[in-house]
Design an enzyme around this catalytic site. Structure first.
Site, short mmCIF file in Angstrom:
data_model
loop_
_atom_site.label_atom_id
_atom_site.label_comp_id
_atom_site.label_asym_id
_atom_site.label_seq_id
_atom_site.Cartn_x
_atom_site.Cartn_y
_atom_site.Cartn_z
N ALA A 160 0.55 -4.79 2.41
CA ALA A 160 0.38 -3.74 2.69
C ALA A 160 0.75 -2.10 2.56
O ALA A 160 0.02 -1.28 1.96
CB ALA A 160 0.36 -3.49 4.72
N TYR A 161 2.27 -2.78 2.48
CA TYR A 161 3.54 -1.41 1.24
C TYR A 161 2.39 -1.33 0.52
O TYR A 161 2.20 -0.37 -0.43
CB TYR A 161 4.10 -2.14 1.21
CG TYR A 161 5.11 -1.03 0.22
CD1 TYR A 161 5.85 0.34 1.25
CD2 TYR A 161 5.69 -1.66 -0.72
CE1 TYR A 161 6.63 0.92 0.44
CE2 TYR A 161 6.58 -0.21 -1.21
CZ TYR A 161 6.56 1.14 -0.87
OH TYR A 161 7.63 1.86 -1.81
#
Length: 258
Positions: A160-161
């Site tokens: 996600a990051y």
């Protein structure tokens, strides 16, 4: 006078998000040393005020504005407060970010990805949409998005990051092209890891293991210093940067593959 040659306003004002500590605080400190009046934005009101007091003690003009950048109404209110106290921003540094939970991408929840994107992407979008129109009206502005080398190459177990930082790089390129003739330059930086609180690891053994894994991918075999990141941002926020827009500036100790 062309867009690239437009002069910056007489009083330089900068907004820096995620400015209570780490990279954000280093950027605010560096911009203040360049003569900017700096609005420090962060959701941690206590740490933010401590940071502002420390900068004021050095003679800087600083305003602490507690704000959650995932709340567009809150961003608008923070901008109104900063503009009233300091003047219209000539620079915006979108630094606020969260790492999110570590784990396999195939096991990640959609809600967790949304949480990361709300801060790292939509928070930056809220700030840009709030601040940039006034820059366009004054014919001058600098926007710097703090992305990550993870956005270029992906990080295992931090999907996600990494994806959010890739989105931030792409948003930089799109907005930079859209603003190219307005006097507003939009760039991003892609640092490798700095040894800051974003990792949220307090166990010394776990922290050492994480540090070792991160440094394996950095040819210079060290973390980037927050002051080094701030130095690059300071140039991108200045009139000295006049013909770069929509660009991603690497500061990864040689880790970048492109």
């Amino acid at each position: 006078m062309t867009a690239g040659e437009r002069r910056e306003p007489g009083r330089r004002v900068a907004v820096v998000t995620g400015a209570a500590r780490g990279i954000g605080l280093a950027i605010g400190t560096r911009l203040a040393s360049d003569g900017f009046a700096v609005a420090l934005w962060d959701r941690d009101a206590g740490a933010l005020e401590d940071a502002a007091q420390a900068l004021r003690a050095s003679g800087a003009t600083v305003l602490a504005v507690p704000v959650d950048i995932t709340d567009r109404a809150g961003v608008n209110q923070a901008l109104a407060q900063a503009t009233q106290a300091l003047g219209a921003p000539a620079a915006l540094v979108n630094n606020a970010a969260i790492l999110g939970r570590s784990g396999p991408t195939i096991d990640a929840s959609v809600d967790e990805w949304k949480r990361v994107f709300d801060v790292n992407v939509f928070g930056a979008l809220h700030c840009a949409q709030a601040v940039v129109p006034a820059m366009v009206r004054q014919g001058y502005g600098r926007v710097v998005n703090v992305a990550s080398i993870a956005g270029k190459e992906g990080n295992p177990f931090a999907g996600a990051y990494a994806a959010s930082k890739a989105a931030l790089i792409s948003m930089t390129k799109s907005l930079g092209k859209e603003m190219a003739e307005t006097g507003v330059l939009v760039n991003c930086i892609t640092p490798s890891a700095a040894d800051t609180d974003i990792f949220g690891v307090h166990d010394e053994s776990q922290r050492a293991q994480l540090q070792a894994r991160l440094l394996e991918r950095v040819p210079m075999k060290r973390f980037v210093r927050v002051e080094e990141v701030a130095e690059m941002v300071a140039w991108l926020c200045s009139a000295r940067c006049s013909f770069s827009t929509g660009a991603a500036f690497d500061i990864s100790g040689g880790r970048a593959m492109y």
